[in-house]
Design a protein around this motif. Sequence first.
Motif, PDB file in Angstrom:
ATOM      1  N   LEU A 245       0.846  -0.864   0.003  1.00 25.05           N
ATOM      2  CA  LEU A 245      -0.048  -0.220  -0.232  1.00 25.05           C
ATOM      3  C   LEU A 245       1.067   1.175  -0.157  1.00 25.05           C
ATOM      4  O   LEU A 245       2.265   1.493   0.660  1.00 25.05           O
ATOM      5  N   LYS A 246       0.337   2.487  -0.568  1.00 30.23           N
ATOM      6  CA  LYS A 246       1.448   3.798  -0.542  1.00 30.23           C
ATOM      7  C   LYS A 246       0.279   4.318  -0.940  1.00 30.23           C
ATOM      8  O   LYS A 246      -0.392   4.787  -1.977  1.00 30.23           O
ATOM      9  N   ILE A 247       0.309   5.253   0.342  1.00 28.25           N
ATOM     10  CA  ILE A 247      -0.189   6.029   0.828  1.00 28.25           C
ATOM     11  C   ILE A 247       0.611   7.827  -0.028  1.00 28.25           C
ATOM     12  O   ILE A 247       1.833   7.869   0.948  1.00 28.25           O
ATOM     13  N   PHE A 248       0.288   8.349  -0.594  1.00 28.86           N
ATOM     14  CA  PHE A 248       1.329   9.520  -0.955  1.00 28.86           C
ATOM     15  C   PHE A 248       0.712  11.199  -1.335  1.00 28.86           C
ATOM     16  O   PHE A 248      -0.541  10.846  -1.605  1.00 28.86           O
ATOM     17  N   VAL A 249       1.809  11.627  -1.318  1.00 32.78           N
ATOM     18  CA  VAL A 249       1.268  13.427  -1.741  1.00 32.78           C
ATOM     19  C   VAL A 249       2.957  13.361  -3.195  1.00 32.78           C
ATOM     20  O   VAL A 249       3.719  13.834  -2.642  1.00 32.78           O
ATOM     21  N   VAL A 250       2.412  14.156  -3.993  1.00 30.71           N
ATOM     22  CA  VAL A 250       2.860  14.528  -4.793  1.00 30.71           C
ATOM     23  C   VAL A 250       3.523  15.585  -5.263  1.00 30.71           C
ATOM     24  O   VAL A 250       2.875  17.555  -5.049  1.00 30.71           O
ATOM     25  N   ARG A 251       4.915  16.188  -4.663  1.00 32.39           N
ATOM     26  CA  ARG A 251       4.557  17.858  -4.499  1.00 32.39           C
ATOM     27  C   ARG A 251       4.761  19.233  -5.157  1.00 32.39           C
ATOM     28  O   ARG A 251       4.328  19.879  -5.238  1.00 32.39           O
ATOM     29  N   SER A 252       5.105  18.275  -6.935  1.00 31.45           N
ATOM     30  CA  SER A 252       4.654  19.737  -7.832  1.00 31.45           C
ATOM     31  C   SER A 252       3.409  19.451  -7.515  1.00 31.45           C
ATOM     32  O   SER A 252       2.962  20.827  -8.114  1.00 31.45           O
ATOM     33  N   SER A 253       2.168  19.073  -7.439  1.00 35.17           N
ATOM     34  CA  SER A 253       1.011  19.178  -7.542  1.00 35.17           C
ATOM     35  C   SER A 253       0.388  19.948  -6.230  1.00 35.17           C
ATOM     36  O   SER A 253      -0.496  20.378  -5.813  1.00 35.17           O
ATOM     37  N   SER A 254       1.260  20.046  -4.889  1.00 32.28           N
ATOM     38  CA  SER A 254       1.326  20.818  -3.965  1.00 32.28           C
ATOM     39  C   SER A 254       1.643  21.961  -4.026  1.00 32.28           C
ATOM     40  O   SER A 254       2.818  22.397  -3.812  1.00 32.28           O
ATOM     41  N   TRP A 255       1.036  23.312  -2.998  1.00 31.17           N
ATOM     42  CA  TRP A 255       1.381  24.559  -3.116  1.00 31.17           C
ATOM     43  C   TRP A 255       0.721  25.647  -1.934  1.00 31.17           C
ATOM     44  O   TRP A 255       0.618  24.636  -1.254  1.00 31.17           O
ATOM     45  N   VAL A 256       1.444  26.491  -1.998  1.00 34.48           N
ATOM     46  CA  VAL A 256       0.851  27.332  -0.528  1.00 34.48           C
ATOM     47  C   VAL A 256       1.513  28.572  -1.154  1.00 34.48           C
ATOM     48  O   VAL A 256       2.596  29.047  -1.450  1.00 34.48           O
ATOM     49  N   ASP A 257       0.600  29.982  -0.864  1.00 35.45           N
ATOM     50  CA  ASP A 257       0.336  30.742  -0.854  1.00 35.45           C
ATOM     51  C   ASP A 257       1.398  32.143  -0.083  1.00 35.45           C
ATOM     52  O   ASP A 257       1.521  31.330   0.982  1.00 35.45           O
ATOM     53  N   ALA A 258       2.057  32.490  -0.672  1.00 32.09           N
ATOM     54  CA  ALA A 258       3.590  32.988  -0.145  1.00 32.09           C
ATOM     55  C   ALA A 258       2.973  33.861   1.267  1.00 32.09           C
ATOM     56  O   ALA A 258       1.994  34.527   1.205  1.00 32.09           O
TER      57      ALA A 258
END
Length: 348
Positions: A245-258
Amino acid sequence: MGAQPPTSEKPLVLLPATPAFTPTLFTIKQVRDERPGRPAVAWLLPATPPVAASPARAVELQGGTEAALRQFVARTLPARPARYGVTMRVRECRVQETAVGTNQAAGQISLHLAFDWVNPEGRTITLTEYRGGARYLRPLANRAVVEPTLRQALVGSLAYFNTWLTRAAAHDVRLATAVHPTFRYYTRQTEPDTVFYDPARPLTWADFTGQPRPKGRYAASVFPSFAYQGRPRVVNGVIELDMILKIFVVRSSSWVDAGQQTAEHLNHEQRHFDIVRLVAERFRRKATPDSLTVEDYNSILQLQYLKSFTEMNHIQEQYDAETHGSPLAQERWNRRIDEELRQYGIIP
């Protein structure tokens, strides 16, 4: 040839044999005669010359072919508890003689057998078929060699099946009697654009490498998901299913405002990740040996996965709707998620 009328020929008495093997995986539960027309087994030349003027005559097994073969198998391989209860179907069993000179008969024995097994789901599977036989040469006046040669040909077919099954049981998925899944979670951080869920490695703002979206409701966003891989192998008649089982987050699809890189916002995004871990755990617990069949375990897993994926999206939407702009609601979700994580032993 079709079934023949009764003759005065003395029937062959098929005797039990002593095989050189002891079957441990199977027992023959049933013998069925499926020969078209069910003709006599043997066509033997008469004892009195001239042979050319006397065609081969039908000679049956004593008691009839099906009954004689059933008795032969029962006495040769006495029934005992075994993993596979097999039906032996007789497609061909024939002894055909032709003349050699004026006082000899050459015999050709032909066998075609099929071995079936009904799996735990009730599906009949033809495991393998056997085609073989034997030859002999005898004086016309002496038929003593006929029955022992037929007997040994039949023993050879049973020896063949025993060898085939012993080898096939180690790897042939058709012979599996159950599915035993084992699960493990992938936590190695080996891919530059992917963070895999690990309770000891929470998200950091460095994992949010995507470009911020135009101004909207949210200061940051993360898109966690989960997937599974199954690696089956047959061990002692059981499909050992190694599930990753792989639970994951893709970094390039995750963002935060300045300017929005606060602890509160990071906690909110981490909880999205935690929710996926909980959904994956529930998916894991649904995939029990009792819920998976040998024939359909892949489709059952896929259906459970799709249901879990739908559940995950629903909970994520509910979480965002209830916590947006509400620190109290966020705290309630924090407690709820932590409680479930502890319940499943994910965190201490």
